[in-house]
Design a protein around this motif. Sequence first.
Motif, PDB file in Angstrom:
ATOM      1  N   MET A 189       0.595  -1.217   0.011  1.00  0.00           N
ATOM      2  CA  MET A 189       0.010  -0.187  -0.277  1.00  0.00           C
ATOM      3  C   MET A 189       1.017   1.135  -0.039  1.00  0.00           C
ATOM      4  SD  MET A 189      -2.940   1.167   2.714  1.00  0.00           S
ATOM      5  CE  MET A 189      -2.497   1.379   3.693  1.00  0.00           C
ATOM      6  N   VAL A 190      -0.064   2.542  -0.865  1.00  0.00           N
ATOM      7  CA  VAL A 190       1.029   3.218  -0.765  1.00  0.00           C
ATOM      8  C   VAL A 190       0.259   4.511  -0.483  1.00  0.00           C
ATOM      9  CG1 VAL A 190       1.960   5.184  -2.526  1.00  0.00           C
ATOM     10  CG2 VAL A 190       2.335   2.745  -3.338  1.00  0.00           C
ATOM     11  N   VAL A 191       0.796   5.358   0.399  1.00  0.00           N
ATOM     12  CA  VAL A 191       0.467   6.815   1.251  1.00  0.00           C
ATOM     13  C   VAL A 191       1.064   7.849   0.502  1.00  0.00           C
ATOM     14  CG1 VAL A 191      -0.568   8.163   3.061  1.00  0.00           C
ATOM     15  CG2 VAL A 191      -0.380   5.359   3.086  1.00  0.00           C
TER      16      VAL A 191
ATOM     17  N   ALA B 280      -1.910   3.610  -9.791  1.00  0.00           N
ATOM     18  CA  ALA B 280      -3.050   2.788  -9.099  1.00  0.00           C
ATOM     19  C   ALA B 280      -4.143   2.077  -9.554  1.00  0.00           C
ATOM     20  CB  ALA B 280      -3.649   4.335  -8.076  1.00  0.00           C
ATOM     21  N   ASP B 281      -3.847   0.920  -8.926  1.00  0.00           N
ATOM     22  CA  ASP B 281      -5.305   0.312  -9.616  1.00  0.00           C
ATOM     23  C   ASP B 281      -6.602   0.252  -9.268  1.00  0.00           C
ATOM     24  OD1 ASP B 281      -3.525  -2.080 -10.268  1.00  0.00           O
ATOM     25  OD2 ASP B 281      -2.805  -2.404  -8.331  1.00  0.00           O
ATOM     26  N   LEU B 282      -6.650   1.499  -8.542  1.00  0.00           N
ATOM     27  CA  LEU B 282      -8.115   1.995  -7.798  1.00  0.00           C
ATOM     28  C   LEU B 282      -7.981   3.249  -7.247  1.00  0.00           C
ATOM     29  CD1 LEU B 282     -10.624   0.995  -7.167  1.00  0.00           C
ATOM     30  CD2 LEU B 282     -10.493  -0.489  -5.548  1.00  0.00           C
ATOM     31  N   VAL B 283      -9.088   3.729  -7.083  1.00  0.00           N
ATOM     32  CA  VAL B 283      -8.607   5.138  -5.915  1.00  0.00           C
ATOM     33  C   VAL B 283      -9.940   5.089  -5.301  1.00  0.00           C
ATOM     34  CG1 VAL B 283      -8.970   7.569  -6.085  1.00  0.00           C
ATOM     35  CG2 VAL B 283      -7.486   6.746  -7.377  1.00  0.00           C
ATOM     36  N   ALA B 284     -10.170   5.198  -3.713  1.00  0.00           N
ATOM     37  CA  ALA B 284     -11.462   5.161  -3.110  1.00  0.00           C
ATOM     38  C   ALA B 284     -11.461   6.788  -2.540  1.00  0.00           C
ATOM     39  CB  ALA B 284     -11.041   4.024  -2.114  1.00  0.00           C
ATOM     40  N   LEU B 285     -12.627   6.983  -2.930  1.00  0.00           N
ATOM     41  CA  LEU B 285     -12.769   8.164  -1.965  1.00  0.00           C
ATOM     42  C   LEU B 285     -13.838   7.958  -1.271  1.00  0.00           C
ATOM     43  CD1 LEU B 285     -13.109  10.398  -5.827  1.00  0.00           C
ATOM     44  CD2 LEU B 285     -11.424  10.164  -3.584  1.00  0.00           C
ATOM     45  N   ALA B 286     -14.495   9.190  -0.212  1.00  0.00           N
ATOM     46  CA  ALA B 286     -15.989   8.858   0.617  1.00  0.00           C
ATOM     47  C   ALA B 286     -16.311  10.287   0.446  1.00  0.00           C
ATOM     48  CB  ALA B 286     -15.098   9.298   1.810  1.00  0.00           C
TER      49      ALA B 286
ATOM     50  N   ALA C 232     -12.557  12.530 -10.975  1.00  0.00           N
ATOM     51  CA  ALA C 232     -11.784  11.778 -10.666  1.00  0.00           C
ATOM     52  C   ALA C 232     -12.524  10.792 -11.803  1.00  0.00           C
ATOM     53  CB  ALA C 232     -11.643  10.975  -9.139  1.00  0.00           C
ATOM     54  N   VAL C 233     -13.176  10.431 -11.768  1.00  0.00           N
ATOM     55  CA  VAL C 233     -14.715  10.309 -12.796  1.00  0.00           C
ATOM     56  C   VAL C 233     -14.065  10.027 -13.476  1.00  0.00           C
ATOM     57  CG1 VAL C 233     -17.101   9.398 -13.399  1.00  0.00           C
ATOM     58  CG2 VAL C 233     -16.329   8.732 -10.366  1.00  0.00           C
ATOM     59  N   ALA C 234     -14.569  10.713 -14.535  1.00  0.00           N
ATOM     60  CA  ALA C 234     -14.177  12.077 -16.039  1.00  0.00           C
ATOM     61  C   ALA C 234     -12.900  12.114 -15.736  1.00  0.00           C
ATOM     62  CB  ALA C 234     -15.253  13.223 -15.330  1.00  0.00           C
TER      63      ALA C 234
ATOM     64  N   VAL D 202     -12.297   3.822  -9.737  1.00  0.00           N
ATOM     65  CA  VAL D 202     -13.979   5.236  -8.539  1.00  0.00           C
ATOM     66  C   VAL D 202     -14.001   4.163  -7.535  1.00  0.00           C
ATOM     67  CG1 VAL D 202     -13.563   7.460  -7.811  1.00  0.00           C
ATOM     68  CG2 VAL D 202     -12.473   6.606 -10.039  1.00  0.00           C
ATOM     69  N   LEU D 203     -14.071   3.727  -6.165  1.00  0.00           N
ATOM     70  CA  LEU D 203     -14.838   3.340  -5.713  1.00  0.00           C
ATOM     71  C   LEU D 203     -15.143   4.851  -4.371  1.00  0.00           C
ATOM     72  CD1 LEU D 203     -15.675   1.079  -3.979  1.00  0.00           C
ATOM     73  CD2 LEU D 203     -13.788   1.084  -2.879  1.00  0.00           C
ATOM     74  N   LEU D 204     -16.598   4.713  -5.050  1.00  0.00           N
ATOM     75  CA  LEU D 204     -17.012   5.556  -3.956  1.00  0.00           C
ATOM     76  C   LEU D 204     -17.967   5.289  -2.541  1.00  0.00           C
ATOM     77  CD1 LEU D 204     -18.934   7.687  -7.000  1.00  0.00           C
ATOM     78  CD2 LEU D 204     -16.598   8.149  -5.927  1.00  0.00           C
ATOM     79  N   VAL D 205     -17.233   6.130  -1.746  1.00  0.00           N
ATOM     80  CA  VAL D 205     -17.099   5.620   0.030  1.00  0.00           C
ATOM     81  C   VAL D 205     -18.734   6.070   0.072  1.00  0.00           C
ATOM     82  CG1 VAL D 205     -16.648   4.282   1.940  1.00  0.00           C
ATOM     83  CG2 VAL D 205     -15.573   3.589  -0.369  1.00  0.00           C
TER      84      VAL D 205
END
Length: 71
Positions: free
Chosen positions: A1-3, A23-29, A45-47, A53-56
């Motif tokens: 994991m990278v921060v 990045a394989d995936l970007v998770a956004l709250a 991010a989506v556009a 993009v995982l939206l939480v």
Amino acid sequence: MVVELRCGDPATRVLDAAEETSADLVALAWHQQLGAGRAEVVRRAVAEGRFPVLLVPVAQGSVADRGSTGR
């Protein structure tokens, strides 16, 4: 994991970091509000992103919610 820690426009920094780290995936709250002046990072991010993009969803009054509003 990278921060990654970066300064500047959040949407631009997220896109840059994701591209630079391949990045394989970007998770956004997010608060599930797309009104004017809201969700700029999510929108861009989506556009513009070339990654999934995982939206939480974040509930009102949650710890993440308080942190984003300075309460």
